[in-house]
Write an enzyme that holds these catalytic residues in place. Structure first.
Site, PDB file in Angstrom:
ATOM      1  N   CYS A   1     -26.272 -28.003  71.906  1.00 51.68           N
ATOM      2  CA  CYS A   1     -26.370 -29.342  72.509  1.00 51.68           C
ATOM      3  C   CYS A   1     -25.023 -30.042  72.395  1.00 51.68           C
ATOM      4  CB  CYS A   1     -27.450 -30.149  71.787  1.00 51.68           C
ATOM      5  SG  CYS A   1     -26.987 -30.597  70.113  1.00 51.68           S
TER       6      CYS A   1
ATOM      7  N   GLU B   1     -21.539  -1.786  50.928  1.00 52.90           N
ATOM      8  CA  GLU B   1     -21.462  -2.828  49.887  1.00 52.90           C
ATOM      9  C   GLU B   1     -20.003  -3.157  49.566  1.00 52.90           C
ATOM     10  OE1 GLU B   1     -22.931   0.131  49.848  1.00 52.90           O
ATOM     11  OE2 GLU B   1     -24.397   0.303  48.243  1.00 52.90           O
TER      12      GLU B   1
ATOM     13  N   CYS C   1     -20.714   2.573  43.708  1.00 59.28           N
ATOM     14  CA  CYS C   1     -20.921   1.143  43.987  1.00 59.28           C
ATOM     15  C   CYS C   1     -21.592   0.391  42.835  1.00 59.28           C
ATOM     16  CB  CYS C   1     -21.744   0.960  45.256  1.00 59.28           C
ATOM     17  SG  CYS C   1     -20.833   1.414  46.741  1.00 59.28           S
TER      18      CYS C   1
HETATM   19  N1  LIG Z   1     -25.394   2.373  49.320  1.00 57.64           N
HETATM   20  C1  LIG Z   1     -24.690   3.164  50.109  1.00 57.64           C
HETATM   21  C2  LIG Z   1     -24.917   4.547  50.115  1.00 57.64           C
HETATM   22  C3  LIG Z   1     -24.184   5.333  50.972  1.00 57.64           C
HETATM   23  N2  LIG Z   1     -23.278   4.765  51.807  1.00 57.64           N
HETATM   24  C4  LIG Z   1     -22.614   5.575  52.817  1.00 57.64           C
HETATM   25  O1  LIG Z   1     -23.595   6.452  53.346  1.00 57.64           O
HETATM   26  C5  LIG Z   1     -23.003   7.657  53.755  1.00 57.64           C
HETATM   27  C6  LIG Z   1     -23.728   8.817  53.082  1.00 57.64           C
HETATM   28  O2  LIG Z   1     -23.449   9.961  53.825  1.00 57.64           O
HETATM   29  P1  LIG Z   1     -24.285  11.307  53.667  1.00 57.64           P
HETATM   30  O3  LIG Z   1     -24.188  11.774  52.254  1.00 57.64           O
HETATM   31  O4  LIG Z   1     -23.829  12.231  54.736  1.00 57.64           O
HETATM   32  O5  LIG Z   1     -25.740  10.772  54.027  1.00 57.64           O
HETATM   33  P2  LIG Z   1     -27.161  11.190  53.433  1.00 57.64           P
HETATM   34  O6  LIG Z   1     -28.186  10.331  54.080  1.00 57.64           O
HETATM   35  O7  LIG Z   1     -27.114  11.145  51.938  1.00 57.64           O
HETATM   36  O8  LIG Z   1     -27.315  12.660  53.957  1.00 57.64           O
HETATM   37  P3  LIG Z   1     -28.458  13.756  53.630  1.00 57.64           P
HETATM   38  O9  LIG Z   1     -29.710  12.994  53.343  1.00 57.64           O
HETATM   39  O10 LIG Z   1     -28.524  14.598  54.857  1.00 57.64           O
HETATM   40  O11 LIG Z   1     -27.930  14.491  52.436  1.00 57.64           O
HETATM   41  C7  LIG Z   1     -21.545   7.543  53.412  1.00 57.64           C
HETATM   42  O12 LIG Z   1     -20.835   7.097  54.544  1.00 57.64           O
HETATM   43  C8  LIG Z   1     -21.519   6.471  52.339  1.00 57.64           C
HETATM   44  O13 LIG Z   1     -20.307   5.778  52.324  1.00 57.64           O
HETATM   45  C9  LIG Z   1     -23.072   3.405  51.780  1.00 57.64           C
HETATM   46  O14 LIG Z   1     -22.280   2.888  52.562  1.00 57.64           O
HETATM   47  N3  LIG Z   1     -23.759   2.631  50.910  1.00 57.64           N
END
Ligand SMILES: Nc1ccn([C@@H]2O[C@H](COP(=O)(O)OP(=O)(O)OP(=O)(O)O)[C@@H](O)[C@H]2O)c(=O)n1
Length: 512
Positions: A115, A393, A422
């Site tokens: 607005c 994060e 993290c």
């Molecule tokens: N809390 C989190 C956990 C993970 N990651 C990101 O998630 C990705 C994980 O990649 P990958 O290990 O390939 O994924 P998964 O789902 O664990 O694969 P999979 O289940 O097939 O093993 C990475 O980029 C990591 O930086 C993130 O940003 N924050």
């Protein structure tokens, strides 16, 4: 596609694709990787989603003619503010109060044209760009009682009589737009080919959905997901899309956007709006309103009662939207950090104010192709991504918009369980509460592990679980939302191949 208004007016022929400037790396994803949301579309979607932020007392909000709106404030490509209208303040006013002169050079994405009361202050603050969703504006033209003066109405459109206030606001807004400081426009970009399908399939298979399957393999999660998505689409359409093309044209014309009504621009505009609403519905459906919610080990933890299931779910969906900007070739993760304190009390977010948000991506300034992109399945560890990707994060903390204060509960919402890299960062930063999925908890993949989360003691953890109070609607204690949905009831990992194709035409109500 970006629709710009030159000298306050849209000009047909200005519908042109704009290059999306990445917030992290300098080049676009290479062929073979999942499509991702453009920056502009992410900000637009976050603004729509902010409009739906759960309200404690929605009936207190505004006169019937003022519609609630959502707002995203962006500085240097990073989200520094997420706002919505509250009982006393419009979203634009809340942003002025929180950011003050720091709004200079920011870009603002509104879920409705603001607005004139908000617009004059925002222009005055020296913002660089104001983009708004081209639907019903904040001073509604839909809820208006018939026009008494016919001010601003064109005589050949009798159904679109708008109230005197709406007409006066239109005139004032038009005049304010002649100020030369900000660029005032409608920014919408077409979705990358295949993105809607990708978002749908990734959301259907995200950690929250997988958890439900793990708990009870008998649940038909595809059906559950599709039902939720259809419900959301119906609900979101009634908020953000205008019923008939003629109604939409009437409103655009009253807003001084008559040039948007010319074909083929008008049809393209409506198509893009509809697709974005579909994306929102697809993402929201990945965190279903079934008998699941975010539950802690100690259910009496005080913040648990203050952050309703609805707010928790809302913030996790925000994080899920962010995850679709990931640069990880396989899994997107999004994170949002909110602080709970008195400072935000006057806005629609209750006492929550944004600390930061992010998604997993290569370090800012990287060329995408310069770093390894493989996961733990790659035997050559040198070619794995883990030492290069910055986690969601980590980005949320690094690019935070304000400090974390020891006297304020600070809440992280993240779509994947925090990993061992993290957990100490979160503790060190002063995060007090975490809302997440525990699907990866206790997993060790060598280059990334999730062993520390379960023994994390000084932070309250709320993970996605079957509700211990199934008799409570949505597992939510005494809060009401703007979204009144009657549903029965992310990692945005690359989807399973057995996912049935989208039958959008069949399931969605076509508003065009
Ligand atoms: N809390 C989190 C956990 C993970 N990651 C990101 O998630 C990705 C994980 O990649 P990958 O290990 O390939 O994924 P998964 O789902 O664990 O694969 P999979 O289940 O097939 O093993 C990475 O980029 C990591 O930086 C993130 O940003 N924050």
């Amino acid at each position: 596609m970006e629709v710009k208004q030159k000298a306050n007016r849209a000009v047909p022929g200005q519908w042109k694709p704009t290059r999306d400037k990445s917030s992290q790396t300098d080049s676009r994803l290479q062929a073979g990787h999942g499509p991702r949301l453009s920056q502009v579309n992410l900000f637009t979607l976050l603004s729509l989603w902010m409009e739906l932020f759960p309200q404690e007392n929605p009936e207190e909000n505004h006169s019937s003619q003022i519609r609630t709106s959502g707002l995203v404030v962006v500085r240097d490509g990073k989200v520094v503010g997420l706002h919505c209208s509250g009982a006393e303040l419009h979203a634009g006013q809340a942003a002025i109060i929180q950011h003050g002169p720091r709004l200079a050079d920011c870009r603002l994405y509104f879920s409705r044209r603001p607005c004139s009361t908000c617009l004059k202050m925002i222009i005055n603050a020296g913002v660089r760009l104001i983009s708004f969703w081209p639907g019903d504006p904040e001073v509604s033209m839909l809820n208006s009682s018939p026009c008494t003066t016919m001010l601003g109405c064109s005589d050949h459109r009798p159904p679109c009589c708008i109230s005197e206030d709406a007409a006066l606001d239109n005139v004032a807004t038009e005049r304010l737009k002649s100020n030369s400081r900000p660029h005032i426009c409608v920014q919408l970009q077409p979705l990358e080919p295949g993105l809607l399908q990708f978002v749908t399939e990734s959301s259907r298979n995200c950690d929250f959905m997988e958890k439900i399957t793990d708990d009870d393999p008998g649940v038909n999660t595809d059906e559950l997901y599709n039902r939720e998505r259809t419900q959301h689409f119906r609900n979101f359409s009634s908020h953000f899309l205008l019923g008939t093309p003629q109604e939409h044209k009437d409103i655009l014309t009253h807003m001084g956007l008559e040039n948007f009504c010319a074909e083929p621009y008008f049809s393209t505009l409506r198509h893009s709006m509809r697709e974005l609403v579909q994306v929102l519905a697809a993402v929201a459906a990945g965190v279903p309103t079934l008998h699941y919610g975010f539950h802690g080990e100690q259910l009496s933890a005080s913040l648990h009662q203050e952050i309703s299931q609805e707010v928790a779910r809302h913030c996790v969906i925000q994080a899920s939207l962010l995850a679709f900007r990931t640069e990880d070739p396989k899994v997107g993760v999004g994170a949002v950090i909110w602080a709970k304190g008195a400072s935000a009390g006057c806005s629609g977010t209750g006492s929550l104010s944004l600390v930061g948000c992010g998604f997993n991506a290569y370090p800012a300034g990287s060329q995408y192709a310069e770093y390894p992109q493989m996961d733990d399945k790659q035997e050559d560890r040198q070619r794995r991504k883990y030492r290069y990707i910055v986690h969601a994060e980590q980005n949320a903390l690094t690019f935070r918009t304000r400090d974390i204060r020891p006297d304020e509960p600070t809440v992280l919402f993240v779509t994947k369980c925090p990993c061992d890299e993290c957990v100490p960062l979160l503790r060190g930063a002063g995060i007090t509460h975490i809302y997440t999925s525990d699907l990866d908890q206790d997993r060790d993949k060598g280059d990334i592990s999730y062993l520390r989360f379960s023994s994390l003691k000084n932070i309250s953890k709320f993970t996605w679980q079957r509700s211990p109070y199934p008799h409570l609607t949505n597992g939510c204690i005494g809060k009401r939302s703007r979204q009144t949905e009657d549903t029965t009831n992310h990692s945005n990992k690359r989807p399973r191949t057995d996912t049935p194709p989208l039958s959008a035409g069949k399931e969605f109500h076509d508003h065009s």
